[in-house]
Design a protein around this motif. Structure first.
Motif, PDB file in Angstrom:
ATOM      1  N   GLY A 127      13.871  39.071  17.598  1.00 14.44           N
ATOM      2  CA  GLY A 127      14.711  38.552  18.501  1.00 14.44           C
ATOM      3  C   GLY A 127      14.843  39.106  19.761  1.00 14.44           C
ATOM      4  O   GLY A 127      15.743  38.837  20.650  1.00 14.44           O
ATOM      5  N   THR A 128      13.933  40.078  19.920  1.00 10.01           N
ATOM      6  CA  THR A 128      13.975  40.680  21.491  1.00 10.01           C
ATOM      7  C   THR A 128      12.723  41.484  21.480  1.00 10.01           C
ATOM      8  O   THR A 128      11.955  41.868  20.582  1.00 10.01           O
ATOM      9  N   GLY A 129      12.276  41.802  22.917  1.00 13.17           N
ATOM     10  CA  GLY A 129      10.957  42.207  23.209  1.00 13.17           C
ATOM     11  C   GLY A 129      10.420  41.549  24.229  1.00 13.17           C
ATOM     12  O   GLY A 129      10.630  40.598  24.853  1.00 13.17           O
ATOM     13  N   THR A 130       9.185  42.429  24.528  1.00 19.17           N
ATOM     14  CA  THR A 130       8.343  41.683  25.678  1.00 19.17           C
ATOM     15  C   THR A 130       6.879  41.959  25.793  1.00 19.17           C
ATOM     16  O   THR A 130       6.302  42.844  24.975  1.00 19.17           O
ATOM     17  N   PHE A 131       6.108  40.939  25.774  1.00 19.86           N
ATOM     18  CA  PHE A 131       4.803  40.929  26.109  1.00 19.86           C
ATOM     19  C   PHE A 131       4.373  41.310  27.542  1.00 19.86           C
ATOM     20  O   PHE A 131       4.803  40.548  28.372  1.00 19.86           O
ATOM     21  N   VAL A 132       3.556  42.284  27.680  1.00 20.72           N
ATOM     22  CA  VAL A 132       2.907  42.358  29.208  1.00 20.72           C
ATOM     23  C   VAL A 132       1.612  42.058  29.160  1.00 20.72           C
ATOM     24  O   VAL A 132       0.713  42.724  28.376  1.00 20.72           O
ATOM     25  N   THR A 133       1.254  40.955  29.775  1.00 20.86           N
ATOM     26  CA  THR A 133      -0.144  40.634  29.930  1.00 20.86           C
ATOM     27  C   THR A 133      -0.744  40.991  31.231  1.00 20.86           C
ATOM     28  O   THR A 133       0.071  41.358  32.100  1.00 20.86           O
ATOM     29  N   VAL A 134      -2.106  41.277  31.400  1.00 24.85           N
ATOM     30  CA  VAL A 134      -2.813  41.848  32.611  1.00 24.85           C
ATOM     31  C   VAL A 134      -3.570  40.966  32.796  1.00 24.85           C
ATOM     32  O   VAL A 134      -4.724  40.690  32.122  1.00 24.85           O
ATOM     33  N   THR A 135      -3.554  40.550  34.327  1.00 23.79           N
ATOM     34  CA  THR A 135      -4.615  39.665  34.835  1.00 23.79           C
ATOM     35  C   THR A 135      -5.274  40.237  36.004  1.00 23.79           C
ATOM     36  O   THR A 135      -5.721  41.447  35.813  1.00 23.79           O
ATOM     37  N   SER A 136      -5.299  39.870  37.275  1.00 24.86           N
ATOM     38  CA  SER A 136      -6.043  40.394  38.359  1.00 24.86           C
ATOM     39  C   SER A 136      -5.609  39.640  39.600  1.00 24.86           C
ATOM     40  O   SER A 136      -5.646  38.398  39.691  1.00 24.86           O
ATOM     41  N   GLY A 137      -5.955  40.215  40.614  1.00 27.00           N
ATOM     42  CA  GLY A 137      -5.776  39.524  41.749  1.00 27.00           C
ATOM     43  C   GLY A 137      -6.964  38.475  41.913  1.00 27.00           C
ATOM     44  O   GLY A 137      -7.027  37.642  42.672  1.00 27.00           O
ATOM     45  N   ILE A 138      -7.954  38.930  41.395  1.00 27.82           N
ATOM     46  CA  ILE A 138      -9.254  38.047  41.244  1.00 27.82           C
ATOM     47  C   ILE A 138      -8.893  36.665  40.380  1.00 27.82           C
ATOM     48  O   ILE A 138      -9.740  35.811  40.781  1.00 27.82           O
ATOM     49  N   ALA A 139      -7.957  36.712  39.882  1.00 23.24           N
ATOM     50  CA  ALA A 139      -7.336  35.584  39.206  1.00 23.24           C
ATOM     51  C   ALA A 139      -7.055  34.543  40.203  1.00 23.24           C
ATOM     52  O   ALA A 139      -7.121  33.305  40.005  1.00 23.24           O
ATOM     53  N   PHE A 140      -6.410  34.957  41.332  1.00 21.39           N
ATOM     54  CA  PHE A 140      -6.087  33.784  42.435  1.00 21.39           C
ATOM     55  C   PHE A 140      -7.193  34.082  43.447  1.00 21.39           C
ATOM     56  O   PHE A 140      -6.832  32.906  44.625  1.00 21.39           O
ATOM     57  N   LEU A 141      -7.764  34.893  43.497  1.00 20.00           N
ATOM     58  CA  LEU A 141      -8.803  35.068  44.780  1.00 20.00           C
ATOM     59  C   LEU A 141     -10.125  35.414  44.330  1.00 20.00           C
ATOM     60  O   LEU A 141     -10.475  36.611  44.114  1.00 20.00           O
ATOM     61  N   PRO A 142     -11.045  34.451  43.904  1.00 18.87           N
ATOM     62  CA  PRO A 142     -12.164  34.891  43.129  1.00 18.87           C
ATOM     63  C   PRO A 142     -13.029  35.743  43.973  1.00 18.87           C
ATOM     64  O   PRO A 142     -13.041  36.044  45.141  1.00 18.87           O
ATOM     65  N   PHE A 143     -13.786  36.795  43.010  1.00 19.06           N
ATOM     66  CA  PHE A 143     -14.900  37.530  43.620  1.00 19.06           C
ATOM     67  C   PHE A 143     -16.174  37.020  43.119  1.00 19.06           C
ATOM     68  O   PHE A 143     -16.400  37.128  41.981  1.00 19.06           O
ATOM     69  N   PRO A 144     -17.080  36.477  43.955  1.00 16.87           N
ATOM     70  CA  PRO A 144     -18.029  35.491  43.567  1.00 16.87           C
ATOM     71  C   PRO A 144     -19.102  36.212  42.543  1.00 16.87           C
ATOM     72  O   PRO A 144     -19.751  35.382  41.821  1.00 16.87           O
ATOM     73  N   PRO A 145     -19.498  37.553  42.819  1.00 17.27           N
ATOM     74  CA  PRO A 145     -20.418  38.116  42.002  1.00 17.27           C
ATOM     75  C   PRO A 145     -19.894  38.069  40.373  1.00 17.27           C
ATOM     76  O   PRO A 145     -20.694  38.660  39.563  1.00 17.27           O
ATOM     77  N   MET A 146     -18.598  38.105  40.076  1.00 16.05           N
ATOM     78  CA  MET A 146     -17.916  38.164  38.768  1.00 16.05           C
ATOM     79  C   MET A 146     -17.290  36.869  38.390  1.00 16.05           C
ATOM     80  O   MET A 146     -16.147  36.840  38.172  1.00 16.05           O
ATOM     81  N   PRO A 147     -17.962  35.645  38.370  1.00 12.76           N
ATOM     82  CA  PRO A 147     -17.446  34.432  38.322  1.00 12.76           C
ATOM     83  C   PRO A 147     -16.551  34.131  37.038  1.00 12.76           C
ATOM     84  O   PRO A 147     -15.538  33.629  36.885  1.00 12.76           O
ATOM     85  N   THR A 148     -17.090  34.666  35.998  1.00 17.04           N
ATOM     86  CA  THR A 148     -16.569  34.505  34.422  1.00 17.04           C
ATOM     87  C   THR A 148     -15.292  35.441  34.489  1.00 17.04           C
ATOM     88  O   THR A 148     -14.213  35.075  33.757  1.00 17.04           O
ATOM     89  N   TYR A 149     -15.234  36.508  35.076  1.00 21.27           N
ATOM     90  CA  TYR A 149     -14.234  37.440  34.966  1.00 21.27           C
ATOM     91  C   TYR A 149     -12.966  36.803  35.869  1.00 21.27           C
ATOM     92  O   TYR A 149     -11.952  36.867  35.113  1.00 21.27           O
ATOM     93  N   ALA A 150     -13.096  36.336  36.715  1.00 22.63           N
ATOM     94  CA  ALA A 150     -12.237  35.461  37.704  1.00 22.63           C
ATOM     95  C   ALA A 150     -11.720  34.481  36.811  1.00 22.63           C
ATOM     96  O   ALA A 150     -10.334  34.331  36.667  1.00 22.63           O
ATOM     97  N   ALA A 151     -12.600  33.534  36.144  1.00 24.19           N
ATOM     98  CA  ALA A 151     -12.007  32.387  35.205  1.00 24.19           C
ATOM     99  C   ALA A 151     -11.252  33.015  34.043  1.00 24.19           C
ATOM    100  O   ALA A 151     -10.241  32.189  33.843  1.00 24.19           O
TER     101      ALA A 151
END
Length: 253
Positions: A127-151
């Motif tokens: 009934g209590t707790g936290t998930f901390v997920t980790v994304t990236s700035g690349i999720a919002f501003l793609p880095f073209p050499p790493m397309p699937t990483y961004a996706a």
């Protein structure tokens, strides 16, 4: 979030950002378990007094076994940090890139989902707790050499938003950590202006300690990525980042 008296599992914490955050949680007074595949790194962390568990996030059976092992030792587990991640270059002109794409999605996105699925019943029961997920700035501003990483990281962002909505009212929160390039785990090789790991981790822990805990943990260095579309800088920044396509074999930009 009170950082001083939690029981934290960091999946993907054997190197880089995850390893440093695990150490910071422990230094703040929390009980910490690090999950990963690198046995040498796990042994080093165990030598520092941290708990460890072997887990391969691409294998559902491994994730379930790790969950059972962690909960048997730490039934009060209240924080699950999910940060499995691989960063692979891909040339989309070459169909052979698909193997890298598959590995990236299986690790970054599906690995996160496997971990969340494994621990959701436990946190809901508490009934209590936290998930901390980790994304990236690349999720919002793609880095073209790493397309699937961004996706994959954009997908984890969307998944985190949906998870938060579905868990609303249960006592289980969802916090998304959005790192920029950090000088750890080799990111400085593709991002010469990467943030120093120590300063990044300090800023993250300060943000996590805020009450209420922000839904997104955004250090100053990632704001230009996170808000590029809103600020009207997106197209210019993607064009600048596209210059890095010269990193790909046989490409001059």
């Amino acid at each position: 979030m009170d950082l001083s008296n939690r029981t934290v599992l960091v999946v993907g914490g054997t190197s880089g950002i995850g390893r440093e955050l695990a150490r910071r949680f422990a230094a703040a007074g929390s009980t910490v378990v690090v999950g990963g595949r690198n046995q040498e790194a796990l042994a080093e962390l165990a030598g520092e007094g941290l708990g460890t568990v072997t887990v391969d996030v691409t294998d559902s059976a491994s994730v379930v076994a790790a969950r059972d092992a962690v909960l048997a030792r730490h039934p009060a587990l209240d924080t699950v940090v999910t940060m499995p991640g691989v960063m692979l270059l891909e040339d989309l002109r070459d169909p052979a890139h698909f193997e890298a794409a598959w590995t990236t999605v299986d690790t970054n996105l599906l690995g996160t989902i496997r971990v969340v699925d494994a621990f959701t019943p436990h946190l809901l029961h508490r009934g209590t707790g936290t998930f901390v997920t980790v994304t990236s700035g690349i999720a919002f501003l793609p880095f073209p050499p790493m397309p699937t990483y961004a996706a994959s990281k954009a997908a984890v962002h969307a998944y985190s938003e949906a998870l938060r909505a579905q868990l609303d009212g249960t006592g289980v929160g969802v916090v998304e950590l959005v790192p920029p390039a950090v000088a750890a785990a080799g990111q400085e090789k593709v991002a010469p202006h990467a943030l120093p790991l120590d300063g990044f981790a300090t800023e993250v822990m300060d943000l996590l300690a805020q009450e209420p805990t922000p839904r997104e943990i955004l250090v100053k260095g990632v704001l230009m990525h996170r808000w590029a579309e809103r600020d009207g800088t997106y197209d210019d920044l993607v064009a600048q980042r596209s210059l890095a396509l010269s990193m790909l074999p046989g490409r001059d930009g």
